[in-house]
Design an enzyme around this catalytic site. Structure first.
Site, mmCIF file in Angstrom:
data_model
loop_
_atom_site.group_PDB
_atom_site.id
_atom_site.type_symbol
_atom_site.label_atom_id
_atom_site.label_comp_id
_atom_site.label_asym_id
_atom_site.label_seq_id
_atom_site.Cartn_x
_atom_site.Cartn_y
_atom_site.Cartn_z
ATOM 1 N N ASP A 285 0.821 -1.212 0.000
ATOM 2 C CA ASP A 285 0.000 0.000 0.000
ATOM 3 C C ASP A 285 0.857 1.264 0.000
ATOM 4 O O ASP A 285 2.081 1.213 0.150
ATOM 5 C CB ASP A 285 -0.944 0.001 1.213
ATOM 6 C CG ASP A 285 -0.234 -0.331 2.531
ATOM 7 O OD1 ASP A 285 1.004 -0.312 2.563
ATOM 8 O OD2 ASP A 285 -0.921 -0.617 3.513
ATOM 9 N N ASN B 139 -7.075 -2.350 14.594
ATOM 10 C CA ASN B 139 -8.492 -2.637 14.318
ATOM 11 C C ASN B 139 -8.667 -3.852 13.409
ATOM 12 O O ASN B 139 -9.751 -4.115 12.910
ATOM 13 C CB ASN B 139 -9.191 -1.411 13.714
ATOM 14 C CG ASN B 139 -8.626 -1.022 12.347
ATOM 15 O OD1 ASN B 139 -7.722 -1.682 11.830
ATOM 16 N ND2 ASN B 139 -9.134 0.044 11.780
ATOM 17 N N HIS C 222 -7.060 -4.318 10.464
ATOM 18 C CA HIS C 222 -6.868 -4.111 9.026
ATOM 19 C C HIS C 222 -5.571 -4.761 8.556
ATOM 20 O O HIS C 222 -4.633 -4.941 9.320
ATOM 21 C CB HIS C 222 -6.927 -2.619 8.643
ATOM 22 C CG HIS C 222 -5.742 -1.798 9.008
ATOM 23 N ND1 HIS C 222 -5.851 -0.558 9.611
ATOM 24 C CD2 HIS C 222 -4.412 -1.987 8.829
ATOM 25 C CE1 HIS C 222 -4.656 -0.047 9.788
ATOM 26 N NE2 HIS C 222 -3.757 -0.886 9.327
ATOM 27 N N GLU D 28 -9.690 -1.743 5.525
ATOM 28 C CA GLU D 28 -10.251 -1.374 6.813
ATOM 29 C C GLU D 28 -11.523 -2.157 7.127
ATOM 30 O O GLU D 28 -12.261 -2.530 6.193
ATOM 31 C CB GLU D 28 -10.584 0.122 6.808
ATOM 32 C CG GLU D 28 -9.368 1.036 6.642
ATOM 33 C CD GLU D 28 -8.640 1.287 7.951
ATOM 34 O OE1 GLU D 28 -8.604 0.381 8.819
ATOM 35 O OE2 GLU D 28 -8.109 2.389 8.117
HETATM 36 C C1 GLP Z 1 -0.404 0.674 8.511
HETATM 37 C C2 GLP Z 1 -0.097 -0.207 7.296
HETATM 38 C C3 GLP Z 1 -0.293 -1.667 7.598
HETATM 39 C C4 GLP Z 1 0.372 -2.021 8.911
HETATM 40 C C5 GLP Z 1 -0.253 -1.225 10.030
HETATM 41 C C6 GLP Z 1 0.317 -1.555 11.391
HETATM 42 O O1 GLP Z 1 -1.717 1.013 8.603
HETATM 43 N N1 GLP Z 1 -0.881 0.141 6.171
HETATM 44 O O2 GLP Z 1 0.209 -2.440 6.521
HETATM 45 O O3 GLP Z 1 0.259 -3.387 9.153
HETATM 46 O O4 GLP Z 1 -0.014 0.138 9.757
HETATM 47 O O5 GLP Z 1 1.461 -0.820 11.615
HETATM 48 P P1 GLP Z 1 2.484 -1.070 12.804
HETATM 49 O O6 GLP Z 1 3.285 -2.235 12.412
HETATM 50 O O7 GLP Z 1 3.305 0.193 12.832
HETATM 51 O O8 GLP Z 1 1.676 -1.271 14.024
#
Ligand code: GLP
Length: 241
Positions: free
Chosen positions: A67, A136, A138, A143
């Site tokens: 993404d 959450n 995702h 989402e």
């Molecule tokens: C973002 C990314 C996700 C990732 C999530 C969790 O929203 N788009 O791909 O898994 O954050 O991030 P973190 O690893 O910093 O908790």
């Protein structure tokens, strides 16, 4: 689903990196699906270290990232392009021609997303997809909601996700409220998936995966339909004694 519970973040990083390293060793021209966020940073360090020691060769590897924020220029230090260069691509011998991150600066998101899907298909599909997880539930930027999208698409971010990501932005920076992301089908078409979760803030999301139920309200729960998923979580994220 195979569940590996490790003690802490350091161990999580090693185990996660090893899942990817094994695929690169077995298939030197493999296609990696990569993720951003704080969770994979340690695994990327381990992979860079393996490359430095001569244990891994990325010269024929292709990568497709999950993404990117939208709108977002690739050279912005908040972009996922920038993140990947900083944390992995600049530290290994992957050919810059072979790395792909959705274009957050395109005018026509529908065309860009369709092209991204086509590129993944013509590369032969993703051999291993690395995932973090939002608190959450995702994955990528898919989402929770009444429905999910199968293919790469533009999406609005939930307040919870914007709030979670605020820590990466300084006070004068605007936190993006949209993104382009691989869809659930794009992710589930990967031959193997490794999902890493660290810390107590991920406990509810991990419980959603382990509940044995599938719901669009926890996009990561759909991973239960895939035949080859490894969930790596530390004790805090797992949350059961
Ligand atoms: C973002 C990314 C996700 C990732 C999530 C969790 O929203 N788009 O791909 O898994 O954050 O991030 P973190 O690893 O910093 O908790």
């Amino acid at each position: 689903m195979k569940v590996i519970v490790v003690k802490d973040y350091e161990e999580l990083s090693k185990v996660t990196a090893e899942q990817i390293a094994e695929v690169v060793r077995n298939r030197p021209d493999c296609v990696l699906g990569l993720a951003t966020g704080s969770t994979p940073v340690g695994a990327y360090e381990v992979l860079a270290e393996m490359y430095k020691k001569g244990e891994l060769d990325f010269s024929r590897v292709k990568s497709y990232n999950l993404d990117e924020y939208y709108p977002m220029k690739a050279d912005n230090r908040q972009s996922y392009h920038y993140f990947m260069n900083e944390n992995l691509f600049s530290k290994i011998n992957i050919d810059p021609e072979n790395v792909h991150v959705p274009d957050g600066d395109c005018k026509d998101t529908d065309a860009m997303c369709a092209d991204y899907e086509a590129q993944i298909r013509s590369a032969g599909g993703i051999d291993i997809q690395l995932l973090g997880i939002g608190r959450n539930g995702h994955i990528g930027f898919n989402e929770p909601g009444d429905f999910l999208y199968p293919d790469t698409h533009k999406t609005d971010l939930t307040d919870d996700t914007m709030d979670a990501n605020a820590r990466f932005f300084s006070e004068d920076e605007i936190i993006p409220n949209a993104a382009v992301t691989m869809g659930m089908g794009t992710i589930l078409r990967a031959r193997k998936i490794v999902i890493a979760a660290s810390g107590a803030s991920k406990r509810e999301a991990v419980a959603g995966i382990l509940s044995g139920k599938i719901t669009t309200q926890c996009p990561a729960s759909l991973l239960n339909m895939h035949p080859d998923v490894v969930l790596v979580c530390d004790e805090e994220a797992y949350g059961r004694d």
